[in-house]
Design a protein around this motif. Structure first.
Motif, mmCIF file in Angstrom:
data_model
loop_
_atom_site.group_PDB
_atom_site.id
_atom_site.type_symbol
_atom_site.label_atom_id
_atom_site.label_comp_id
_atom_site.label_asym_id
_atom_site.label_seq_id
_atom_site.Cartn_x
_atom_site.Cartn_y
_atom_site.Cartn_z
ATOM 1 N N ASN A 26 14.746 -6.402 -4.007
ATOM 2 C CA ASN A 26 14.444 -6.633 -2.589
ATOM 3 C C ASN A 26 14.216 -5.366 -1.776
ATOM 4 O O ASN A 26 14.283 -5.382 -0.556
ATOM 5 C CB ASN A 26 15.557 -7.458 -1.919
ATOM 6 N N LYS A 27 14.006 -4.262 -2.466
ATOM 7 C CA LYS A 27 13.622 -3.035 -1.773
ATOM 8 C C LYS A 27 12.250 -2.623 -2.312
ATOM 9 O O LYS A 27 11.771 -3.178 -3.293
ATOM 10 C CB LYS A 27 14.640 -1.917 -2.039
ATOM 11 N N THR A 28 11.646 -1.641 -1.653
ATOM 12 C CA THR A 28 10.364 -1.134 -2.132
ATOM 13 C C THR A 28 10.591 0.233 -2.757
ATOM 14 O O THR A 28 11.188 1.116 -2.135
ATOM 15 C CB THR A 28 9.336 -1.036 -0.983
ATOM 16 N N GLN A 29 10.132 0.369 -3.991
ATOM 17 C CA GLN A 29 10.264 1.644 -4.695
ATOM 18 C C GLN A 29 8.918 2.347 -4.734
ATOM 19 O O GLN A 29 7.897 1.742 -4.994
ATOM 20 C CB GLN A 29 10.740 1.398 -6.130
ATOM 21 N N VAL A 30 8.958 3.645 -4.437
ATOM 22 C CA VAL A 30 7.771 4.484 -4.568
ATOM 23 C C VAL A 30 8.060 5.501 -5.660
ATOM 24 O O VAL A 30 9.022 6.267 -5.547
ATOM 25 C CB VAL A 30 7.469 5.280 -3.274
ATOM 26 N N ARG A 31 7.248 5.499 -6.703
ATOM 27 C CA ARG A 31 7.370 6.525 -7.723
ATOM 28 C C ARG A 31 6.198 7.490 -7.527
ATOM 29 O O ARG A 31 5.046 7.111 -7.639
ATOM 30 C CB ARG A 31 7.315 5.930 -9.133
ATOM 31 N N PHE A 32 6.532 8.735 -7.186
ATOM 32 C CA PHE A 32 5.522 9.773 -6.999
ATOM 33 C C PHE A 32 5.485 10.631 -8.254
ATOM 34 O O PHE A 32 6.530 11.067 -8.737
ATOM 35 C CB PHE A 32 5.889 10.661 -5.802
ATOM 36 N N THR A 37 10.035 5.287 7.045
ATOM 37 C CA THR A 37 11.160 4.614 7.707
ATOM 38 C C THR A 37 11.162 4.735 9.223
ATOM 39 O O THR A 37 11.707 3.874 9.901
ATOM 40 C CB THR A 37 12.501 5.133 7.148
ATOM 41 N N THR A 38 10.543 5.795 9.769
ATOM 42 C CA THR A 38 10.567 5.976 11.233
ATOM 43 C C THR A 38 9.177 5.989 11.850
ATOM 44 O O THR A 38 9.027 6.014 13.064
ATOM 45 C CB THR A 38 11.231 7.307 11.634
ATOM 46 N N GLY A 39 8.124 6.035 11.003
ATOM 47 C CA GLY A 39 6.763 6.083 11.522
ATOM 48 C C GLY A 39 6.291 7.502 11.760
ATOM 49 O O GLY A 39 5.154 7.737 12.162
ATOM 50 N N LYS A 40 7.153 8.483 11.502
ATOM 51 C CA LYS A 40 6.786 9.876 11.782
ATOM 52 C C LYS A 40 7.274 10.785 10.660
ATOM 53 O O LYS A 40 8.432 10.710 10.255
ATOM 54 C CB LYS A 40 7.433 10.272 13.110
ATOM 55 N N GLY A 41 6.373 11.625 10.158
ATOM 56 C CA GLY A 41 6.761 12.603 9.128
ATOM 57 C C GLY A 41 7.543 13.735 9.770
ATOM 58 O O GLY A 41 7.597 13.857 10.990
ATOM 59 N N ASN A 76 11.433 -0.910 3.699
ATOM 60 C CA ASN A 76 10.133 -1.302 4.243
ATOM 61 C C ASN A 76 9.325 -2.115 3.235
ATOM 62 O O ASN A 76 9.577 -2.061 2.038
ATOM 63 C CB ASN A 76 9.346 -0.057 4.647
ATOM 64 N N SER A 77 8.325 -2.821 3.757
ATOM 65 C CA SER A 77 7.477 -3.635 2.874
ATOM 66 C C SER A 77 6.541 -2.736 2.068
ATOM 67 O O SER A 77 6.291 -1.582 2.429
ATOM 68 C CB SER A 77 6.626 -4.592 3.717
ATOM 69 N N LYS A 78 6.024 -3.298 0.985
ATOM 70 C CA LYS A 78 5.071 -2.557 0.155
ATOM 71 C C LYS A 78 3.855 -2.146 0.984
ATOM 72 O O LYS A 78 3.316 -1.061 0.814
ATOM 73 C CB LYS A 78 4.636 -3.417 -1.045
ATOM 74 N N GLU A 79 3.443 -3.021 1.894
ATOM 75 C CA GLU A 79 2.279 -2.727 2.736
ATOM 76 C C GLU A 79 2.553 -1.548 3.668
ATOM 77 O O GLU A 79 1.714 -0.667 3.838
ATOM 78 C CB GLU A 79 1.901 -3.968 3.547
ATOM 79 N N GLU A 80 3.735 -1.529 4.263
ATOM 80 C CA GLU A 80 4.087 -0.412 5.156
ATOM 81 C C GLU A 80 4.114 0.901 4.380
ATOM 82 O O GLU A 80 3.654 1.936 4.872
ATOM 83 C CB GLU A 80 5.462 -0.658 5.801
ATOM 84 N N ILE A 125 -7.232 2.919 -6.284
ATOM 85 C CA ILE A 125 -6.438 2.452 -5.147
ATOM 86 C C ILE A 125 -6.291 0.936 -5.268
ATOM 87 O O ILE A 125 -7.275 0.219 -5.325
ATOM 88 C CB ILE A 125 -7.051 2.928 -3.803
ATOM 89 N N ILE A 126 -5.060 0.496 -5.424
ATOM 90 C CA ILE A 126 -4.761 -0.930 -5.516
ATOM 91 C C ILE A 126 -3.841 -1.225 -4.339
ATOM 92 O O ILE A 126 -2.711 -0.729 -4.300
ATOM 93 C CB ILE A 126 -4.054 -1.283 -6.851
ATOM 94 N N PRO A 127 -4.347 -1.967 -3.344
ATOM 95 C CA PRO A 127 -3.562 -2.188 -2.127
ATOM 96 C C PRO A 127 -2.110 -2.567 -2.414
ATOM 97 O O PRO A 127 -1.833 -3.462 -3.221
ATOM 98 C CB PRO A 127 -4.312 -3.321 -1.426
ATOM 99 N N ASN A 128 -1.199 -1.835 -1.752
ATOM 100 C CA ASN A 128 0.240 -2.085 -1.803
ATOM 101 C C ASN A 128 0.859 -1.897 -3.188
ATOM 102 O O ASN A 128 1.992 -2.296 -3.411
ATOM 103 C CB ASN A 128 0.567 -3.486 -1.263
ATOM 104 N N GLU A 129 0.097 -1.287 -4.135
ATOM 105 C CA GLU A 129 0.640 -1.090 -5.475
ATOM 106 C C GLU A 129 0.464 0.315 -6.036
ATOM 107 O O GLU A 129 1.387 0.864 -6.608
ATOM 108 C CB GLU A 129 -0.005 -2.080 -6.464
ATOM 109 N N LYS A 130 -0.728 0.874 -5.886
ATOM 110 C CA LYS A 130 -0.974 2.155 -6.556
ATOM 111 C C LYS A 130 -2.061 2.959 -5.861
ATOM 112 O O LYS A 130 -3.050 2.414 -5.399
ATOM 113 C CB LYS A 130 -1.402 1.880 -7.997
ATOM 114 N N ILE A 131 -1.836 4.277 -5.814
ATOM 115 C CA ILE A 131 -2.826 5.211 -5.277
ATOM 116 C C ILE A 131 -2.872 6.378 -6.245
ATOM 117 O O ILE A 131 -1.826 6.897 -6.645
ATOM 118 C CB ILE A 131 -2.411 5.728 -3.877
ATOM 119 N N LYS A 132 -4.091 6.787 -6.624
ATOM 120 C CA LYS A 132 -4.202 7.927 -7.542
ATOM 121 C C LYS A 132 -5.271 8.887 -7.024
ATOM 122 O O LYS A 132 -6.377 8.484 -6.719
ATOM 123 C CB LYS A 132 -4.564 7.458 -8.949
#
Length: 148
Positions: free
Chosen positions: A100-106, A138-142, A14-18, A62-69
């Motif tokens: 070319n993928k989006t990585q989320v580091r929690f 990935t599916t829109g639903k948790g 998915n995109s960084k925005e999604e 909060i930095i759109p599409n980059e970081k949330i704290k």
């Protein structure tokens, strides 16, 4: 190495925005009762599972599409001796493009092995991030990972 905070990584198509929008839709992937707004700077929201967990989060960066704290401003974990273990800890989501993928580091900064809740809390985060948040992205639903 520094402090061994709890951390985990997701890699999605998915995109960084999604990804950013999915994380901010906290109610959709974090099971329990969420009260308050969860998507702009200085928003404060509480999360609770009656009799087990209460925490209050404030969005401090909060930095759109980059970081949330989030800063945990208050907490009560009824299953450990020091029920305020989470208070003052920070939760960070870092979003980046990798091959070319989006990585989320929690990361839960301050959630360290010395904490009594480290085992339970890190297991819960692992499920929430690697199963429910991943599904939300990935599916829109948790998904309900605690089987309540």
């Amino acid at each position: 190495m520094g402090v061994s905070n709890f951390s985990t990584i997701l890699l999605v198509d998915n995109s960084k925005e999604e990804v950013f929008n999915a994380i901010n839709d906290v109610r959709s992937w974090w099971q329990g009762e969420v009260e308050g707004n969860t998507n702009v700077l200085n928003d404060e929201f509480s999360y609770s599972v009656p009799g087990i967990h209460f925490s209050k989060q404030k969005i401090i960066e909060i930095i759109p599409n980059e970081k949330i704290k989030w800063l945990i401003t208050d907490s009560k974990l009824s299953f450990v001796k020091d029920q305020t273990e989470w208070t003052g800890t920070k939760i960070v989501f870092e979003i980046a493009e990798v091959n070319n993928k989006t990585q989320v580091r929690f990361s839960h900064l301050g959630l360290v092995p010395e904490f009594e809740c480290y085992g339970d809390c890190s297991n819960a985060w692992k499920k929430l991030i690697e199963e429910s948040l991943l599904s939300r992205i990935t599916t829109g639903k948790g998904v309900n990972v605690f089987g309540e």
